[in-house]
Design a protein around this motif. Structure first.
Motif, short mmCIF file in Angstrom:
data_model
loop_
_atom_site.label_atom_id
_atom_site.label_comp_id
_atom_site.label_asym_id
_atom_site.label_seq_id
_atom_site.Cartn_x
_atom_site.Cartn_y
_atom_site.Cartn_z
N ASN A 253 15.02 2.47 43.02
CA ASN A 253 15.09 2.78 41.59
C ASN A 253 15.35 4.27 41.40
OD1 ASN A 253 14.38 0.08 41.04
ND2 ASN A 253 12.20 0.58 41.21
N ASN A 254 16.37 4.59 40.63
CA ASN A 254 16.72 5.98 40.34
C ASN A 254 16.82 6.18 38.83
OD1 ASN A 254 17.03 6.68 43.10
ND2 ASN A 254 19.06 5.74 43.10
N LEU A 255 16.33 7.33 38.37
CA LEU A 255 16.40 7.66 36.96
C LEU A 255 17.69 8.40 36.65
CD1 LEU A 255 12.74 8.86 36.27
CD2 LEU A 255 13.77 6.66 35.68
N GLN A 256 18.31 8.05 35.52
CA GLN A 256 19.56 8.68 35.10
C GLN A 256 19.46 9.01 33.62
OE1 GLN A 256 23.10 6.31 35.62
NE2 GLN A 256 24.12 7.34 33.94
N MET A 259 23.40 11.19 27.55
CA MET A 259 23.37 11.33 26.09
C MET A 259 21.93 11.36 25.57
SD MET A 259 26.58 11.51 25.40
CE MET A 259 26.59 11.34 23.62
N GLY A 260 21.06 12.03 26.33
CA GLY A 260 19.67 12.16 25.91
C GLY A 260 18.83 10.93 26.13
N VAL A 261 19.38 9.90 26.76
CA VAL A 261 18.65 8.66 27.00
C VAL A 261 18.43 8.51 28.50
CG1 VAL A 261 18.65 6.15 26.75
CG2 VAL A 261 19.65 7.60 24.96
N THR A 262 17.18 8.32 28.88
CA THR A 262 16.83 8.13 30.29
C THR A 262 16.78 6.65 30.61
OG1 THR A 262 15.52 10.16 30.28
CG2 THR A 262 15.14 8.62 32.08
N SER A 263 17.49 6.26 31.62
CA SER A 263 17.52 4.86 32.04
C SER A 263 17.28 4.78 33.54
CB SER A 263 18.86 4.20 31.69
OG SER A 263 19.93 4.92 32.25
N MET A 264 16.84 3.62 33.97
CA MET A 264 16.56 3.40 35.39
C MET A 264 17.64 2.52 35.99
SD MET A 264 13.13 1.90 37.24
CE MET A 264 12.20 3.36 36.78
#
Length: 320
Positions: A253-256, A259-264
């Motif tokens: 699992n990596n965080l990305q 546009m100001g939104v953090t997704s996994m």
């Protein structure tokens, strides 16, 4: 920094010891081998990835996910691509010559220890190099079957006088200080065990017990590119990969942030694989280097020596 680490080890402060160790290890890798300094990685949709592929700086593109649609065939999320580009300028706090010298100097002292110490005072017919890396080696030592596996080189010494004369130049001894154990250009034992499965450099499993009777006790599991804590692998996975020639995949699992939104992002990686692209792996499990005009068929295997060593139970020692 080395003296600071020696001090905290003497004080039995494990947290500060690991902190100083990370600083020492990263001093070389951060400047000389950190590909993030020489590559520009970006995450894009299909249109952005196509435009970047037309640039001269483009190196590689990898698709991470597909388009996601809802029940009404409406697009919810676009496919994601990871694009690698060559950067024209980068900042380096240390000269690259220093990093290159560190790498080559470690190899020089590596060979210096093997040829000027091991070859001169150790019976090398009873020592097998299981795996080697930049500054560490994994030896299978056929010593005493009565004494435990923590016997080191005690029962394979061929020239005791030479060993006594030069032993302290390389290896630690009983009741030595931390500074003497962790001396520069010296060798120290990091871990020991009864068996080891080596798939590639920095990818091995050190364990005690017999895999035939399912009484395996894993001591050290290492893999490349995947964190050991996130990939819950056992020694049986290493044995299965080696015996069956299969790949062991894990999900990371990596965080990305975009546009100001953090997704996994969930990515599937091959934690263990029988494929090796850096050296030849021969039929008896030994590894041979790449040479121009030489393939695996040109290497000859001494089957008699291999069968003699197989009759004795070795102990595994990792030196660093």
């Amino acid at each position: 920094m080395m003296s600071k680490r020696q001090d905290v080890i003497s004080q039995h402060n494990d947290s500060k010891s690991q902190y100083n160790k990370q600083i020492l290890n990263s001093a070389f890798g951060r400047e000389g081998q950190n590909h993030a300094m020489f590559d520009k990685i970006s995450f894009n949709n299909a249109r952005q990835a196509l435009l970047k592929q037309l640039k001269q700086d483009h190196k590689a593109t990898k698709k991470l996910s597909d388009d996601i649609y809802n029940s009404d065939v409406g697009l919810i999320e676009e496919a994601q691509y990871m694009v690698s580009e060559s950067i024209r300028q980068f900042k380096c706090n240390k000269p690259l010559q220093e990093a290159v010298f560190t790498l080559n100097n470690s190899k020089f002292w590596y060979l210096n220890f093997v040829y000027n110490f091991l070859q001169k005072c150790v019976d090398m017919d009873r020592v097998h190099f299981c795996n080697m890396d930049t500054e560490s080696m994994y030896l299978s030592i056929v010593g005493s079957q009565i004494e435990g596996y923590k016997q080191g080189l005690k029962y394979v010494i061929s020239d005791q006088r030479f060993c006594d004369l030069h032993y302290k130049e390389w290896l630690p001894w009983n009741d030595c200080t931390v500074a003497e154990e962790k001396k520069l250009m010296g060798i120290t034992t990091e871990s020991q065990g009864e068996n080891i499965v080596c798939l590639a450099p920095k990818c091995y499993s050190l364990y005690n017990g017999n895999e035939q009777s399912d009484d395996i006790v894993s001591l050290v599991n290492r893999m490349k590119g995947v964190r050991e804590k996130k990939a819950i692998l056992t020694t049986n996975d290493y044995v299965k990969c080696l015996s069956d020639g299969c790949n062991i995949n894990v999900t990371t699992n990596n965080l990305q942030m975009k546009m100001g939104v953090t997704s996994m992002i969930n990515m599937e990686k091959s934690a263990l694989t029988c494929i090796h692209k850096k050296i030849f792996v021969l039929a008896n499990g030994c590894c041979a280097p790449f040479m121009y005009g030489i393939n695996a068929d040109h290497y000859l295997i001494d089957s008699n020596l291999h069968s003699d060593l197989a009759q004795l139970k070795p102990s595994i020692s990792q030196s660093k």
